[in-house]
Design a protein around this motif. Sequence first.
Motif, PDB file in Angstrom:
ATOM      1  N   GLY A 105       0.783  -1.236   0.000  1.00  0.00           N
ATOM      2  CA  GLY A 105       0.000   0.000   0.000  1.00  0.00           C
ATOM      3  C   GLY A 105       0.809   1.278   0.000  1.00  0.00           C
ATOM      4  N   TYR A 106       2.084   1.195  -0.319  1.00  0.00           N
ATOM      5  CA  TYR A 106       2.888   2.413  -0.398  1.00  0.00           C
ATOM      6  C   TYR A 106       2.356   3.256  -1.561  1.00  0.00           C
ATOM      7  N   PRO A 107       2.178   4.550  -1.361  1.00  0.00           N
ATOM      8  CA  PRO A 107       1.647   5.398  -2.435  1.00  0.00           C
ATOM      9  C   PRO A 107       2.698   5.660  -3.517  1.00  0.00           C
ATOM     10  N   PRO A 108       2.237   6.045  -4.715  1.00  0.00           N
ATOM     11  CA  PRO A 108       3.168   6.292  -5.833  1.00  0.00           C
ATOM     12  C   PRO A 108       4.230   7.349  -5.540  1.00  0.00           C
ATOM     13  N   ASP A 109       3.953   8.274  -4.625  1.00  0.00           N
ATOM     14  CA  ASP A 109       4.932   9.317  -4.333  1.00  0.00           C
ATOM     15  C   ASP A 109       5.844   8.982  -3.150  1.00  0.00           C
ATOM     16  N   HIS A 110       5.752   7.747  -2.638  1.00  0.00           N
ATOM     17  CA  HIS A 110       6.633   7.340  -1.545  1.00  0.00           C
ATOM     18  C   HIS A 110       8.071   7.262  -2.070  1.00  0.00           C
ATOM     19  N   PRO A 111       9.036   7.720  -1.302  1.00  0.00           N
ATOM     20  CA  PRO A 111      10.436   7.699  -1.775  1.00  0.00           C
ATOM     21  C   PRO A 111      10.929   6.330  -2.242  1.00  0.00           C
ATOM     22  N   TYR A 112      10.506   5.238  -1.590  1.00  0.00           N
ATOM     23  CA  TYR A 112      10.945   3.906  -2.021  1.00  0.00           C
ATOM     24  C   TYR A 112      10.350   3.555  -3.384  1.00  0.00           C
ATOM     25  N   VAL A 113       9.092   3.900  -3.589  1.00  0.00           N
ATOM     26  CA  VAL A 113       8.441   3.628  -4.875  1.00  0.00           C
ATOM     27  C   VAL A 113       9.134   4.439  -5.972  1.00  0.00           C
ATOM     28  N   ILE A 114       9.406   5.695  -5.697  1.00  0.00           N
ATOM     29  CA  ILE A 114      10.086   6.553  -6.674  1.00  0.00           C
ATOM     30  C   ILE A 114      11.480   6.008  -6.992  1.00  0.00           C
ATOM     31  N   GLU A 115      12.201   5.583  -5.979  1.00  0.00           N
ATOM     32  CA  GLU A 115      13.539   5.018  -6.198  1.00  0.00           C
ATOM     33  C   GLU A 115      13.458   3.763  -7.069  1.00  0.00           C
ATOM     34  N   CYS A 116      12.503   2.900  -6.779  1.00  0.00           N
ATOM     35  CA  CYS A 116      12.328   1.686  -7.587  1.00  0.00           C
ATOM     36  C   CYS A 116      11.997   2.036  -9.033  1.00  0.00           C
ATOM     37  N   LEU A 117      11.104   2.999  -9.213  1.00  0.00           N
ATOM     38  CA  LEU A 117      10.740   3.427 -10.563  1.00  0.00           C
ATOM     39  C   LEU A 117      11.940   4.002 -11.308  1.00  0.00           C
ATOM     40  N   ASN A 118      12.732   4.804 -10.638  1.00  0.00           N
ATOM     41  CA  ASN A 118      13.921   5.378 -11.271  1.00  0.00           C
ATOM     42  C   ASN A 118      14.889   4.284 -11.730  1.00  0.00           C
ATOM     43  N   HIS A 119      15.039   3.243 -10.907  1.00  0.00           N
ATOM     44  CA  HIS A 119      15.906   2.124 -11.306  1.00  0.00           C
ATOM     45  C   HIS A 119      15.341   1.400 -12.522  1.00  0.00           C
ATOM     46  N   LEU A 120      14.022   1.224 -12.546  1.00  0.00           N
ATOM     47  CA  LEU A 120      13.410   0.556 -13.703  1.00  0.00           C
ATOM     48  C   LEU A 120      13.596   1.370 -14.981  1.00  0.00           C
ATOM     49  N   ILE A 121      13.385   2.653 -14.876  1.00  0.00           N
ATOM     50  CA  ILE A 121      13.564   3.525 -16.049  1.00  0.00           C
ATOM     51  C   ILE A 121      15.013   3.455 -16.541  1.00  0.00           C
ATOM     52  N   ALA A 122      15.955   3.519 -15.604  1.00  0.00           N
ATOM     53  CA  ALA A 122      17.373   3.479 -15.976  1.00  0.00           C
ATOM     54  C   ALA A 122      17.774   2.140 -16.586  1.00  0.00           C
ATOM     55  N   GLY A 123      17.122   1.052 -16.163  1.00  0.00           N
ATOM     56  CA  GLY A 123      17.496  -0.278 -16.629  1.00  0.00           C
ATOM     57  C   GLY A 123      16.710  -0.781 -17.818  1.00  0.00           C
ATOM     58  N   ARG A 124      15.787   0.019 -18.322  1.00  0.00           N
ATOM     59  CA  ARG A 124      14.987  -0.421 -19.466  1.00  0.00           C
ATOM     60  C   ARG A 124      15.866  -0.496 -20.703  1.00  0.00           C
ATOM     61  N   HIS A 125      15.729  -1.585 -21.442  1.00  0.00           N
ATOM     62  CA  HIS A 125      16.556  -1.812 -22.621  1.00  0.00           C
ATOM     63  C   HIS A 125      16.052  -1.019 -23.816  1.00  0.00           C
ATOM     64  N   GLU A 126      16.900  -0.895 -24.811  1.00  0.00           N
ATOM     65  CA  GLU A 126      16.564  -0.174 -26.038  1.00  0.00           C
ATOM     66  C   GLU A 126      15.326  -0.750 -26.725  1.00  0.00           C
ATOM     67  N   ASP A 127      15.126  -2.067 -26.587  1.00  0.00           N
ATOM     68  CA  ASP A 127      13.966  -2.710 -27.217  1.00  0.00           C
ATOM     69  C   ASP A 127      12.675  -2.496 -26.424  1.00  0.00           C
ATOM     70  N   GLY A 128      12.772  -1.782 -25.285  1.00  0.00           N
ATOM     71  CA  GLY A 128      11.598  -1.473 -24.470  1.00  0.00           C
ATOM     72  C   GLY A 128      11.360  -2.429 -23.324  1.00  0.00           C
ATOM     73  N   GLY A 129      12.118  -3.495 -23.252  1.00  0.00           N
ATOM     74  CA  GLY A 129      11.921  -4.496 -22.207  1.00  0.00           C
ATOM     75  C   GLY A 129      12.958  -4.430 -21.107  1.00  0.00           C
TER      76      GLY A 129
END
Length: 164
Positions: free
Chosen positions: A111-135
Motif C-alpha cells: 500500500g505504499y503510495p506512488p509518491d513514496h520515496p521507495y516507490v520513486i527510487e524503484c521506478l527510477n531504477h526501472l527507467i534506468a534499466g529499461r533496454h533499447e527494445d523497451g523491455g
Amino acid sequence: IWYSTRHSVTWITGKIISVLIKAGLKNDPRIRKALDFLRKTQNEEGGWPSHAENPQRTDLWAMEEVIEAFIDAGEPKDSSLIGRAVKAILKYRERWKEPVENPLGIFLKLGYPPDHPYVIECLNHLIAGRHEDGGWGYYNHLPSSLSQTLHWIKHLTKLGLIKR
C-alpha cells in the motif's frame, strides 16, 4: 508445501498460496501448512531465501510472491513478520537497481503510495534499466526477458504509468 524436484521453494509456495486463495480456498488446511512453512523459512534478518536449503540468504526476487501470499491470507501489513521483511528489503537497497531484485511490487502490495520515496527510487531504477527494445532483463546486463517485461508492465499499469 510445494516442492521443486529437489527442495522446497519459497516463492513457488507463495505463488500457489495466492492462486488457491483467489480460487476460494483460503481456509484449506493445506494453505495454513504452507504458510507455516513460509513463517519457518523467514531468516533472522527478515527475508526469505528462494530455496529452503539456503536459509540464511535473502533473495529479494523471491520475496514478492511470499509477501503477497501472506497479505492475501490476511496477514496485517503492520505485523512484525512484514516489518522484518521490509527491514531486510531496505538492507539490500543496492540490489534494487537490478530488475529481478527491484521491490516495487512489494511496496505496492503493502500500500505504499506512488509518491513514496521507495516507490520513486524503484521506478527510477526501472527507467534506468529499461533496454533499447523497451523491455527488461532479469539483470541489467542480460537481454530483455518476456517474463520480466510483463511483470513490470503489470506494475507500471497499476500505477497508471502505462495505459491499457
